[in-house]
Design a protein around this motif. Structure first.
Motif, short mmCIF file in Angstrom:
data_model
loop_
_atom_site.label_atom_id
_atom_site.label_comp_id
_atom_site.label_asym_id
_atom_site.label_seq_id
_atom_site.Cartn_x
_atom_site.Cartn_y
_atom_site.Cartn_z
N UNK A 125 4.28 2.35 -14.21
CA UNK A 125 5.21 1.36 -14.75
C UNK A 125 5.23 1.51 -16.27
N UNK A 126 6.15 0.84 -16.92
CA UNK A 126 6.30 0.98 -18.37
C UNK A 126 5.00 0.70 -19.11
N UNK A 127 4.29 -0.32 -18.68
CA UNK A 127 3.02 -0.68 -19.32
C UNK A 127 1.88 -0.52 -18.32
N UNK A 128 1.54 0.72 -18.00
CA UNK A 128 0.42 0.98 -17.11
C UNK A 128 0.85 1.37 -15.72
N UNK A 129 0.28 0.69 -14.71
CA UNK A 129 0.54 1.02 -13.31
C UNK A 129 0.60 -0.25 -12.48
N UNK A 197 -6.47 4.24 -12.64
CA UNK A 197 -7.12 5.36 -13.33
C UNK A 197 -6.96 6.65 -12.53
N UNK A 198 -7.14 6.55 -11.21
CA UNK A 198 -6.99 7.73 -10.36
C UNK A 198 -5.57 8.27 -10.41
N UNK A 199 -4.60 7.39 -10.41
CA UNK A 199 -3.20 7.82 -10.50
C UNK A 199 -2.93 8.56 -11.81
N UNK A 200 -3.52 8.06 -12.89
CA UNK A 200 -3.27 8.63 -14.22
C UNK A 200 -4.03 9.92 -14.44
#
Length: 233
Positions: A125-129, A197-200
């Motif tokens: 998302x725009x600001x994180x997940x 964190x895992x997604x990023x």
């Protein structure tokens, strides 16, 4: 390519593991599942084991099918597993399992579920997940009195009605399949932080270890299973 990691553990207090979990990949195609044998009944591990056997056998021939045909065959597989469990359960006994299946191929996914094992989706998302639950827990509502929270659907016991959801993959999406031994004993904020964190970072094993540590800190009173899946588009 699809990254994935799987945990399927007995926990700290149970004598046997009634969960089964796993996954298979072939290029951009993958099949992943979590099955949680119903505790307190006859041989829950047998029910989840039958479903694991059916999925492994299907993967051998089904992985080259188009998405729509595969989803239809997976529904038939669940029906077949339901019949096998019932046939092998002694009269007067109750044996069953929850099941959540994720099928990925060609930029699309299909999600099939029975019971209260879950699938989450974590997207950028725009600001994180943002993490959202894609499945619905098949449990009796609070208005059901002393039976509230008990399973209303399962494979092999009670009603076996399959919920199906299909969609398109987006870049960087993370899917999380888990049994209730994970989401009941890992705080939501910690779970969502680890998934974001895992997604990023794509460090799936590290995230799985963080989640497992939180469950173990609560003495892991139940079996617990976790499958993290990250398609690389």
């Amino acid at each position: 390519m699809i990254q994935h990691v799987c945990l399927c553990e007995r926990g700290c207090r149970r004598t046997i593991n009634q969960d089964r979990a796993g996954g298979w990949t072939d290029g951009d195609t993958g099949l992943f599942f979590v099955a949680d044998g119903i505790g307190g009944h006859f041989a829950g591990e047998k029910a989840s084991g039958i479903l694991a056997e059916e999925l492994a056998a299907w993967w051998g021939s089904g992985r080259h099918m188009p998405s729509a045909q595969a989803a239809e065959q997976l529904q038939q597989l669940i029906d077949r597993g339901d019949a096998r469990i019932r046939q092998q359960t002694p009269p007067g006994q109750r044996c069953g399992s929850t099941l959540v299946i994720l099928w990925i191929t060609g930029g699309t996914y299909a999600l099939l579920s029975v019971g209260d094992s879950r699938c989450y989706q974590t997207r950028r998302r725009m600001f994180g997940a943002e993490t959202m639950q894609l499945t619905t827990d098949d449990v009796l509502p609070d208005t059901a009195g002393p039976d509230r929270g008990k399973l209303s659907r399962a494979v092999g016991a009670g009603r076996c009605l399959v919920s199906v959801r299909c969609g398109e993959l987006t870049s960087g999406t993370l899917f999380t399949l888990c049994s209730d031994g994970i989401y009941k004993y890992c705080d939501s904020a910690g779970l969502h932080n680890s998934l974001a964190k895992a997604r990023r970072t794509a460090l799936l094993r590290q995230a799985a270890g963080e989640i497992e540590s939180r469950v173990l800190a609560r003495q892991a009173p139940d079996n617990y299973s976790l499958v993290l899946v990250r398609p690389v588009l």
